[in-house]
Design a protein around this motif. Structure first.
Motif, short mmCIF file in Angstrom:
data_model
loop_
_atom_site.label_atom_id
_atom_site.label_comp_id
_atom_site.label_asym_id
_atom_site.label_seq_id
_atom_site.Cartn_x
_atom_site.Cartn_y
_atom_site.Cartn_z
N GLU A 81 -31.24 27.09 -1.83
CA GLU A 81 -31.31 27.49 -0.42
C GLU A 81 -32.41 26.72 0.30
OE1 GLU A 81 -29.90 32.15 -1.12
OE2 GLU A 81 -31.95 31.74 -0.47
N VAL A 82 -32.14 26.37 1.55
CA VAL A 82 -33.13 25.70 2.38
C VAL A 82 -33.27 26.51 3.67
CG1 VAL A 82 -33.70 23.58 3.64
CG2 VAL A 82 -32.53 23.44 1.43
N ILE A 83 -34.50 26.85 4.01
CA ILE A 83 -34.74 27.68 5.20
C ILE A 83 -35.01 26.78 6.40
CG2 ILE A 83 -36.21 29.45 6.25
CD1 ILE A 83 -36.88 30.38 3.38
N THR A 84 -34.26 27.01 7.49
CA THR A 84 -34.48 26.21 8.69
C THR A 84 -34.33 27.08 9.94
OG1 THR A 84 -33.99 24.09 9.76
CG2 THR A 84 -32.09 25.38 9.02
N SER A 85 -34.54 26.44 11.09
CA SER A 85 -34.44 27.13 12.38
C SER A 85 -33.01 27.10 12.88
CB SER A 85 -35.33 26.42 13.40
OG SER A 85 -35.06 26.90 14.70
N PRO A 86 -32.53 28.22 13.47
CA PRO A 86 -31.20 28.17 14.09
C PRO A 86 -31.22 27.42 15.42
CG PRO A 86 -32.14 30.38 14.31
CD PRO A 86 -33.14 29.57 13.55
N VAL A 87 -32.42 27.26 16.02
CA VAL A 87 -32.51 26.58 17.31
C VAL A 87 -32.71 25.10 17.05
CG1 VAL A 87 -33.65 26.51 19.57
CG2 VAL A 87 -33.51 28.66 18.31
N THR A 88 -31.61 24.41 16.75
CA THR A 88 -31.68 23.00 16.42
C THR A 88 -30.31 22.37 16.57
OG1 THR A 88 -32.40 21.39 14.75
CG2 THR A 88 -31.24 23.33 13.93
N PHE A 89 -30.27 21.06 16.36
CA PHE A 89 -29.02 20.32 16.43
C PHE A 89 -28.25 20.52 15.12
CE2 PHE A 89 -26.76 16.13 16.04
CZ PHE A 89 -25.84 16.40 17.02
N SER A 90 -26.95 20.40 15.18
CA SER A 90 -26.06 20.61 14.03
C SER A 90 -26.51 19.88 12.78
CB SER A 90 -24.64 20.14 14.39
OG SER A 90 -24.29 20.54 15.68
N ALA A 91 -27.01 18.63 12.95
CA ALA A 91 -27.34 17.78 11.81
C ALA A 91 -28.35 18.44 10.87
CB ALA A 91 -27.90 16.45 12.31
N THR A 92 -29.30 19.20 11.41
CA THR A 92 -30.35 19.81 10.60
C THR A 92 -29.77 20.69 9.50
OG1 THR A 92 -31.58 19.95 12.69
CG2 THR A 92 -32.58 20.98 10.77
N ALA A 93 -28.75 21.47 9.84
CA ALA A 93 -28.14 22.36 8.85
C ALA A 93 -27.00 21.66 8.11
CB ALA A 93 -27.63 23.63 9.52
N ASN A 94 -26.30 20.75 8.79
CA ASN A 94 -25.19 20.04 8.14
C ASN A 94 -25.64 19.35 6.86
OD1 ASN A 94 -23.52 20.76 10.27
ND2 ASN A 94 -23.42 18.72 11.18
N VAL A 95 -26.82 18.72 6.88
CA VAL A 95 -27.29 17.98 5.70
C VAL A 95 -27.54 18.92 4.52
CG1 VAL A 95 -28.24 16.02 6.98
CG2 VAL A 95 -29.72 17.98 6.45
N ILE A 96 -27.91 20.16 4.81
CA ILE A 96 -28.13 21.14 3.74
C ILE A 96 -26.78 21.40 3.05
CG2 ILE A 96 -28.88 23.51 3.22
CD1 ILE A 96 -30.69 23.32 5.78
#
Ligand SMILES: *Cc1c(COP(=O)(O)O)cnc(C)c1O
Length: 389
Positions: A81-96
């Motif tokens: 699991e990688v914790i990130t912000s929901p307020v971001t561009f798609s790419a930030t979560a897509n790479v996870i």
């Protein structure tokens, strides 16, 4: 407000300032006979290392590529699991998702709009491998608190610095703090190379692996194979990607970097003017002041519209500004509400209230170094006029 007419031509959101030096360098690159990854990329990397004060910088074709490679060299994959912000561009979560891991969102601080370190701490599980903070709009995250959570749980920190090339946290440049930091040189960002990115780290072994993975996993740079240094057959060490930056892109980057601080001063001036114009507006909330120990990279000037009292939605506000010939942006509709993330991971509205509150109200006004003072006055006039109706 003076009664000014509608701005005659459309003001494009995020249009970059390109100088004659960039144009001349691109032409020189075209005439040089080598357009691929070569000496100009090397120079751009060296200049960037000096600017950020990091040991290693690898130029890539995007920030997305950088984030992907960062998670790969950390060995993050299936079941992690990688914790990130929901307020971001798609790419930030897509790479996870690309590496087979699960994106876990933590809510943001409603004032800074950056990851709330306490929410991050609550989201940590036995599967968590990394924290992926986003320096939203160019405002540095609370790195001491995030690094403390990471240290306590043995997590890596990969920073999304797509907005934050000039940002500093407690005097330290972003790009010299976390394990790996990815920058974006996309067409609307503070430094543009058409498409492009940079991944920085202090770790020599990671930098070497990233360099190889970014170019098919082969053992030697192409330009060295064909140069006067002598022929070297290449070997495929691993199945890498096609993520390299070209000399044509670096030609732009070298001069964009040289003018980065000058361009920041222009955006700081526009920022102050917006702050002054909107400070007392009853329907707008201006960006929170920056901690005096930090430096904000001034990528996005976002206001929050009081949609209840304005009697219009944020989207309506944007449409009305468009009819006034002012282009704007939304940064961002929280990712957990996007179809893929909602369907795949079962996210629903209500899970991240601060992110949702921001997502419904945020509007980014034009803030490029290309804007004249007159352009900024046009934006201000249009905002006042739209909200007066
Ligand atoms: C632009 C952006 C990216 C992606 O950058 P690319 O260089 O286009 O890959 C990632 N994260 C954020 C927050 C961005 O705004």
């Amino acid at each position: 407000m003076k009664d000014k007419g509608r701005r005659p031509e459309f003001l494009i959101f995020g249009s970059p300032a390109i100088g004659e030096e960039e144009i001349a360098e691109v032409v020189a690159t075209l005439r040089s006979g080598w357009l691929g990854t070569g000496p100009r990329v090397q120079r751009f990397e060296a200049d960037f290392r000096a600017y950020v004060g990091c040991a290693h910088a690898v130029a890539l074709n995007s920030c997305t590529a950088g984030l992907h490679l960062a998670l790969e060299v950390l060995g993050i994959g299936l079941g992690d699991e990688v914790i990130t912000s929901p307020v971001t561009f798609s790419a930030t979560a897509n790479v996870i998702v690309h590496v087979g891991a699960t994106p876990v969102f933590a809510d943001v601080d409603p004032r800074t709009m950056n990851l709330d370190p306490e929410a991050v701490a609550r989201a940590v599980t036995s599967r968590t491998k990394a924290i992926l903070p986003v320096h939203l709009a160019g405002r540095p995250c609370d790195m001491d608190a995030l690094l403390e959570v990471a240290r306590r749980h043995g997590l890596a920190v990969v920073e999304d610095a797509a907005h934050a090339t000039e940002a500093r946290y407690r005097g330290r440049p972003i790009g010299s703090i976390g394990d790996l930091t990815a920058f974006s040189f996309y067409v609307t960002k503070n430094l543009v190379t058409g498409e492009g990115g940079m991944l920085t780290t202090q770790n020599a072994a990671w930098a070497e692996e990233i360099r190889i993975k970014a170019l098919h996993g082969i053992s030697r740079d192409a330009w060295k194979r064909y140069s006067a240094e002598g022929f070297q057959p290449y070997d495929t060490l691993l199945p890498g990607y096609k993520y390299n930056m070209t000399d044509l892109q670096a030609a732009l980057g070298i001069h964009q970097l040289a003018r980065l601080e000058t361009n920041l001063k222009v955006r700081e001036r526009h920022w102050r003017r917006y702050d002054e114009a909107f400070a007392d507006h009853p329907l707008l909330r201006t960006p929170a002041p920056v901690d005096t120990r930090d430096r904000h990279a001034r990528h996005l000037y976002t206001v929050l519209l009081d949609t209840e009292r304005a009697g219009m939605s944020r989207n309506e506000f944007i449409v009305r500004l468009k009819t006034e010939n002012i282009g704007t942006g939304i940064h961002f509709t929280p990712l957990h509400l996007h179809s893929y993330y909602a369907k795949t991971f079962g996210f629903t509205r209500g899970q991240f209230p601060a992110a949702e509150w921001i997502g419904d109200r945020t509007v980014s006004l034009p803030l490029s170094a290309k804007l004249t003072d007159e352009d900024v006055e046009d934006v201000i006039t249009a905002v006042f006029r739209v909200l007066e109706r």
